[in-house]
Write a protein that holds these residues in place. Structure first.
Motif, short mmCIF file in Angstrom:
data_model
loop_
_atom_site.label_atom_id
_atom_site.label_comp_id
_atom_site.label_asym_id
_atom_site.label_seq_id
_atom_site.Cartn_x
_atom_site.Cartn_y
_atom_site.Cartn_z
N VAL A 172 3.91 19.25 28.46
CA VAL A 172 3.11 20.00 29.62
C VAL A 172 3.24 20.19 30.58
O VAL A 172 3.41 21.16 31.28
CB VAL A 172 1.74 19.69 29.14
CG1 VAL A 172 1.16 19.98 27.75
CG2 VAL A 172 1.57 18.23 29.93
N GLY A 173 4.39 19.33 31.47
CA GLY A 173 5.02 18.90 32.08
C GLY A 173 4.16 19.15 33.47
O GLY A 173 2.90 18.60 33.72
N GLU A 174 4.59 20.57 34.51
CA GLU A 174 3.67 20.53 35.34
C GLU A 174 2.07 21.18 35.45
O GLU A 174 0.99 21.47 36.11
CB GLU A 174 3.87 21.42 36.98
CG GLU A 174 4.80 20.22 37.99
CD GLU A 174 3.49 19.58 38.39
OE1 GLU A 174 3.16 19.81 39.33
OE2 GLU A 174 4.58 17.84 38.58
N ARG A 175 2.00 21.38 33.87
CA ARG A 175 0.73 22.38 33.49
C ARG A 175 0.01 21.72 33.48
O ARG A 175 -1.43 22.24 33.53
CB ARG A 175 1.30 23.10 32.11
CG ARG A 175 0.24 24.10 31.78
CD ARG A 175 0.32 25.09 30.80
NE ARG A 175 1.05 24.33 30.13
CZ ARG A 175 0.23 23.99 28.64
NH1 ARG A 175 -1.10 23.88 28.41
NH2 ARG A 175 0.80 23.61 27.25
N GLY A 176 0.12 20.50 32.97
CA GLY A 176 -1.40 19.19 32.64
C GLY A 176 -0.47 17.90 33.85
O GLY A 176 0.27 17.45 33.73
N LEU A 177 -2.55 17.17 33.91
CA LEU A 177 -2.21 16.39 34.87
C LEU A 177 -3.10 15.01 33.85
O LEU A 177 -4.31 15.55 33.67
CB LEU A 177 -2.61 16.58 36.17
CG LEU A 177 -2.54 15.20 37.38
CD1 LEU A 177 -1.55 14.03 37.65
CD2 LEU A 177 -3.92 15.47 38.41
N VAL A 178 -3.20 14.03 33.78
CA VAL A 178 -4.00 13.07 32.74
C VAL A 178 -3.93 11.43 33.96
O VAL A 178 -3.18 11.20 35.02
CB VAL A 178 -2.73 12.16 32.04
CG1 VAL A 178 -3.88 11.45 31.32
CG2 VAL A 178 -2.98 13.61 30.51
#
Length: 461
Positions: free
Chosen positions: A329-335
């Motif tokens: 996901v790279g920069e598209r997602g944050l967990v």
């Protein structure tokens, strides 16, 4: 505006140390403090342990925190042993809270004891100490109606024996078994069913039932209850959320977050486009299994949407994100492990909320005007999901397979439906309307403002 003559009025609040139970009490405490009323909040020693661990207690001269033992060690796993914990809270916890009340009453005259429905055994403590008792109902008014009818045997609940027969209750949409609160279902959560049964027995000694909702959100069910002569009738004083969500100046209250929030997510959201982010969070209690976590991850990945996922890791849990997921996901997602949810929902970048439908989260998403993808698990959540989709009309509901798991395809489908489907615009419009109605309810002359003023007048009088 603080009413100085109320400074001699002092209320005592009590709750077990559960984040979702303490939060609405704290929000209500802030409302009362704004009226010049002093507040003492009593909770169990586990609360002290968690709050101090994260240094999350903010001082306020109008509010005091007190602690009592629920009869168990801090290390005891309450979430895996509800039966034993609730029984100990009912006996040892009740005794310890009564002793604390005796001690506090030596130097403070309390005008009211305020508790919620999940600690019913403390209602008799109010009577023993000659303190008027109020219940802050921390679920929707619709749940008060359903439980009131069920435990007082006022309606036909044969759906519990015949799941194919829908449930018809006055003021409610037609409900299927999947829409009912899990605490009335046969043979599961029996300790909670017993608890709520006791609550409705003790209601005779309760002077006020105050709802965290607001009239305009649940107008039909409130009208029907009033017409049916429900006593005590529930009166709305909400939405009980932080003032900044309602455009108010935030009163200084007290913070009892039991997990440390990761503030980096707000900066991350700043870099995202308006309404582009799917916010995912399942609250402070629910722990999903490995297969379900993998399906959610794959659904988010395949949707192509940006997302912020609160993935709370708990001690002893082996559940992990799929290998390679974060790289994909790279920069598209944050967990993150935890976040300041109200701040996140208020952020312009958040376009929808994939939620377990806990009532606190439901109120927050209504007040911020964020459409939802409903993923209910237990207690009031299935009914809240029904309200969000069929009554509030601001969300869609994930469909589970026969094994109780939601597929990755279903997660992707719902994300697309809420963000770009044919009904997406109507749901967003409805969410925006309810956001405005929530603000009006707490403004001078609004429904909740009037009810709060009446309650304050009653306890000060």
């Amino acid at each position: 505006m603080v009413v100085n003559q109320n400074q001699n009025t002092h209320v005592l609040m009590v709750s077990a140390a559960l984040q979702g139970h303490l939060n609405p009490l704290l929000k209500f405490a802030t409302c009362l403090i704004s009226k010049g009323i002093l507040v003492t909040i009593a909770t169990t020693e586990l609360g002290r342990h968690r709050m101090l661990k994260h240094a999350a207690v903010a001082a306020n001269p109008s509010i005091k925190l007190e602690f009592f033992s629920d009869g168990l060690d801090v290390e005891f796993d309450r979430e895996s042993n509800y039966d034993h914990w609730l029984e100990t809270l009912r006996t040892k916890g009740r005794e310890n809270f009564s002793n604390l009340t005796t001690e506090l009453s030596q130097h403070t005259k309390f005008s009211c004891l305020i508790l919620h429905q999940f600690v019913p055994w403390f209602i008799p403590v109010a009577k023993e100490h000659n303190i008027p008792c109020a219940v802050l109902w921390i679920q929707p008014c619709a749940l008060y109606s359903i439980y009131y009818r069920f435990f007082n045997k006022l309606n036909d609940f044969s759906i519990l024996q015949n799941p194919n027969q829908p449930l018809e209750l006055p003021g409610h949409p037609l409900m299927e078994l999947q829409d009912l609160p899990s605490f009335i279902l046969p043979n599961i959560h029996l300790c909670f069913q017993k608890l709520l049964s006791e609550f409705f027995t003790y209601l005779l000694d309760v002077k006020w039932v105050l709802g965290t909702s607001f009239e305009e959100l649940e107008e039909e069910v409130l009208e029907v209850m009033a017409g049916d002569g429900v006593r005590p009738m529930i009166t709305t004083v909400g939405p009980l959320v932080s003032g900044f969500l309602l455009g108010k100046k935030e009163e200084s209250g007290v913070s009892v977050d039991m997990w440390k929030a990761d503030e980096s997510c707000l900066k991350w959201l700043d870099g995202k486009e308006l309404g582009s982010v799917v916010y995912v969070s399942f609250g402070s209690i629910i722990v999903l299994g490995q297969q379900q976590v993998e399906n959610i991850a794959m659904g988010l990945l395949k949707s192509g949407k940006a997302f912020l996922w609160v993935f709370k890791r708990t001690a002893g849990s082996a559940v992990e994100l799929p290998t390679g997921f974060l790289d994909a996901v790279g920069e598209r997602g944050l967990v993150v492990n935890w976040c300041s949810q109200e701040q996140v929902l208020k952020h312009k970048a958040v376009g929808c909320f994939l939620t377990h439908c806990g009532w606190n989260s439901t109120l927050e998403t209504v007040v911020t005007g964020v459409p939802v993808i409903a993923f209910p698990e237990w207690t009031d959540q299935p009914t809240n999901a029904k309200l969000l989709t069929d009554v509030f009309k601001m969300g869609v509901r994930l469909r589970k397979r026969d094994d109780g798991i939601v597929s990755s395809e279903e997660v992707e489908r719902c994300i697309r439906e809420i963000t770009e489907g044919p009904a997406a615009e109507a749901m967003a419009k409805r969410a925006a309307e309810l956001k405005e109605a929530a603000k009006k309810a707490v403004e001078n002359g609004g429904s909740s403002h009037r009810h709060l003023e009446k309650f304050v007048s009653d306890i000060v009088g």
